[in-house]
Write a protein that holds these residues in place. Structure first.
Motif, mmCIF file in Angstrom:
data_model
loop_
_atom_site.group_PDB
_atom_site.id
_atom_site.type_symbol
_atom_site.label_atom_id
_atom_site.label_comp_id
_atom_site.label_asym_id
_atom_site.label_seq_id
_atom_site.Cartn_x
_atom_site.Cartn_y
_atom_site.Cartn_z
ATOM 1 N N TYR A 165 18.253 50.248 -5.848
ATOM 2 C CA TYR A 165 18.836 50.643 -7.185
ATOM 3 C C TYR A 165 18.515 49.398 -8.385
ATOM 4 N N TRP A 166 19.335 48.405 -7.751
ATOM 5 C CA TRP A 166 19.227 47.119 -8.461
ATOM 6 C C TRP A 166 17.815 46.495 -8.688
ATOM 7 N N THR A 167 17.048 46.504 -7.634
ATOM 8 C CA THR A 167 15.604 45.808 -7.572
ATOM 9 C C THR A 167 14.676 46.742 -8.541
ATOM 10 N N PHE A 168 14.602 48.081 -8.434
ATOM 11 C CA PHE A 168 13.552 48.876 -8.757
ATOM 12 C C PHE A 168 13.864 50.001 -9.864
ATOM 13 N N ILE A 169 15.000 50.313 -10.011
ATOM 14 C CA ILE A 169 15.466 51.522 -10.620
ATOM 15 C C ILE A 169 16.234 50.903 -12.144
ATOM 16 N N HIS A 170 17.329 50.148 -11.932
ATOM 17 C CA HIS A 170 18.307 49.812 -13.042
ATOM 18 C C HIS A 170 17.512 49.399 -14.346
ATOM 19 N N GLU A 171 16.763 48.504 -14.116
ATOM 20 C CA GLU A 171 15.932 47.653 -15.385
ATOM 21 C C GLU A 171 15.174 48.694 -16.163
ATOM 22 N N ALA A 172 14.537 49.750 -15.542
ATOM 23 C CA ALA A 172 13.768 50.508 -16.363
ATOM 24 C C ALA A 172 14.525 51.487 -17.203
ATOM 25 N N TYR A 173 15.903 51.397 -16.882
ATOM 26 C CA TYR A 173 16.834 52.440 -17.766
ATOM 27 C C TYR A 173 17.675 51.659 -18.666
ATOM 28 N N TYR A 174 18.237 50.250 -18.312
ATOM 29 C CA TYR A 174 19.037 49.585 -18.973
ATOM 30 C C TYR A 174 18.871 48.175 -19.338
ATOM 31 N N GLY A 175 17.743 47.752 -19.059
ATOM 32 C CA GLY A 175 17.063 46.478 -19.209
ATOM 33 C C GLY A 175 17.866 45.531 -18.161
ATOM 34 N N LYS A 176 17.526 44.394 -18.249
ATOM 35 C CA LYS A 176 17.793 43.361 -17.400
ATOM 36 C C LYS A 176 19.263 43.268 -17.251
ATOM 37 N N LEU A 177 19.715 43.104 -16.061
ATOM 38 C CA LEU A 177 21.073 42.762 -15.738
ATOM 39 C C LEU A 177 21.608 41.416 -16.132
ATOM 40 N N THR A 178 22.743 41.573 -17.124
ATOM 41 C CA THR A 178 23.122 40.099 -17.284
ATOM 42 C C THR A 178 24.540 40.276 -16.755
ATOM 43 N N SER A 179 25.322 41.372 -16.933
ATOM 44 C CA SER A 179 26.483 41.046 -16.373
ATOM 45 C C SER A 179 27.030 42.661 -16.228
ATOM 46 N N LEU A 180 28.002 42.786 -15.173
ATOM 47 C CA LEU A 180 28.294 44.437 -14.846
ATOM 48 C C LEU A 180 29.428 44.920 -16.320
ATOM 49 N N ASN A 181 29.943 44.171 -16.845
ATOM 50 C CA ASN A 181 30.923 44.219 -17.864
ATOM 51 C C ASN A 181 29.747 45.157 -18.973
ATOM 52 N N ASP A 182 28.605 44.434 -19.327
ATOM 53 C CA ASP A 182 27.693 45.027 -20.187
ATOM 54 C C ASP A 182 27.345 46.597 -19.943
ATOM 55 N N ARG A 183 27.389 46.993 -18.417
ATOM 56 C CA ARG A 183 27.140 48.134 -17.928
ATOM 57 C C ARG A 183 28.368 49.170 -18.252
ATOM 58 N N LEU A 184 29.348 48.862 -18.296
ATOM 59 C CA LEU A 184 30.748 49.734 -18.597
ATOM 60 C C LEU A 184 30.535 50.545 -19.727
ATOM 61 N N GLN A 185 29.972 50.307 -20.790
ATOM 62 C CA GLN A 185 29.708 51.346 -21.799
ATOM 63 C C GLN A 185 28.909 52.297 -21.450
ATOM 64 N N HIS A 186 28.343 52.566 -20.257
ATOM 65 C CA HIS A 186 27.448 53.849 -20.044
ATOM 66 C C HIS A 186 28.008 54.586 -19.048
ATOM 67 N N LEU A 187 29.630 54.316 -18.813
ATOM 68 C CA LEU A 187 30.347 55.022 -17.982
ATOM 69 C C LEU A 187 31.191 55.725 -18.828
ATOM 70 N N ASP A 188 31.508 56.917 -18.518
ATOM 71 C CA ASP A 188 32.495 57.905 -19.099
ATOM 72 C C ASP A 188 33.666 57.442 -18.937
ATOM 73 N N GLN A 189 34.835 58.003 -19.588
ATOM 74 C CA GLN A 189 36.177 57.821 -19.299
ATOM 75 C C GLN A 189 36.548 57.863 -17.787
ATOM 76 N N GLY A 190 36.327 59.159 -17.367
ATOM 77 C CA GLY A 190 36.663 59.408 -15.833
ATOM 78 C C GLY A 190 36.464 58.402 -15.144
ATOM 79 N N GLU A 191 34.936 58.047 -15.245
ATOM 80 C CA GLU A 191 34.322 56.961 -14.312
ATOM 81 C C GLU A 191 35.116 55.694 -14.535
ATOM 82 N N GLN A 192 35.368 55.240 -15.810
ATOM 83 C CA GLN A 192 35.974 53.958 -15.958
ATOM 84 C C GLN A 192 37.389 53.879 -15.610
ATOM 85 N N SER A 193 38.107 54.910 -15.529
ATOM 86 C CA SER A 193 39.462 55.040 -14.835
ATOM 87 C C SER A 193 39.142 55.007 -13.345
ATOM 88 N N LYS A 194 38.347 55.687 -12.594
ATOM 89 C CA LYS A 194 38.215 55.407 -11.195
ATOM 90 C C LYS A 194 37.786 53.976 -10.974
#
Length: 223
Positions: A165-194
């Motif tokens: 996932y992190w090598t071949f899939i993620h960057e195609a949809y969300y760009g280069k990974l800088t920090s996990l905090n930047d990716r939290l905006q893509h999680l819905d409220q239920g996922e963030q609570s979990k």
């Protein structure tokens, strides 16, 4: 996701590792929903079709049978559009830990396979047994670029999911990974609570140290 949540022991290395794995599975689910898989009708698909599971009639130079059908299930036609993972004659779990090295070895075999498949399709088309629109070679050639190859492989091999996932899939949809905090905006409220509770849950499972027995011995014997 179910495998990650249910795995009792050695599921995570740290809190950061736990959050990264959970986020990856949440985002992967969203990525798959973006891909346009057919809605049916569906056919049986053999997930373990490879040279070692094919019997060949050498005298008549033809395939005699395909064996080992236990990994067979109903699937979208797009699963058959994926380039074969077995071109190195190795199962994915035997690949290099560095997937970039795998790609370097895989691609020459991939191009050779596509050329051979394209030539075989042309012969069958000239005999009137196949339409040009039914070529698999074109779809398989696209599968590495459009990520279908990696999406299907990640879904089937949970032990390799995070690396794929992190090598071949993620960057195609969300760009280069800088920090996990930047990716939290893509999680819905239920996922963030979990996410807030998942590390505590995994730590409790690890401290408990038990195996989660979904089946009794009698149930297993009946399977």
């Amino acid at each position: 996701m179910l495998h990650f949540l249910a795995q009792q022991n050695d599921a995570i290395d740290s809190e950061a590792d736990c959050h990264k794995k959970f986020i990856a599975r949440c985002l992967f689910s969203k990525d798959v929903q973006r891909m346009q898989f057919s809605e049916g009708p569906f056919q049986l698909y053999c997930d373990d079709f490879r040279p070692s599971n094919v019997l060949v009639d050498i005298e008549n130079v033809r395939i005699a049978a395909a064996i080992d059908w236990e990994y067979t299930y109903v699937a979208p036609v797009e699963f058959s559009h994926v380039a074969p993972w077995w071109l190195l004659l190795q199962a994915p779990e035997d690949w290099e830990s560095d997937l970039a090295e795998f790609i370097a070895r895989y691609m020459p075999r991939f191009h050779l396979f596509i050329d051979a498949l394209r030539a075989a399709e042309s012969d069958v088309i000239s005999d009137g047994k196949l339409n040009d629109s039914q070529r698999l070679s074109l779809q398989m050639e696209k599968s590495l670029d459009n990520k279908l190859f990696w999406v299907c492989l990640a879904a089937r091999y949970s032990s390799m999911f995070d690396d794929i996932y992190w090598t071949f899939i993620h960057e195609a949809y969300y760009g280069k990974l800088t920090s996990l905090n930047d990716r939290l905006q893509h999680l819905d409220q239920g996922e963030q609570s979990k996410l807030d509770a998942i590390y505590r849950i995994k730590m409790e499972q690890a401290e408990d140290g038990k195996l989660d027995t979904h089946y009794s011995l009698d149930d297993i014997m009946e399977l």
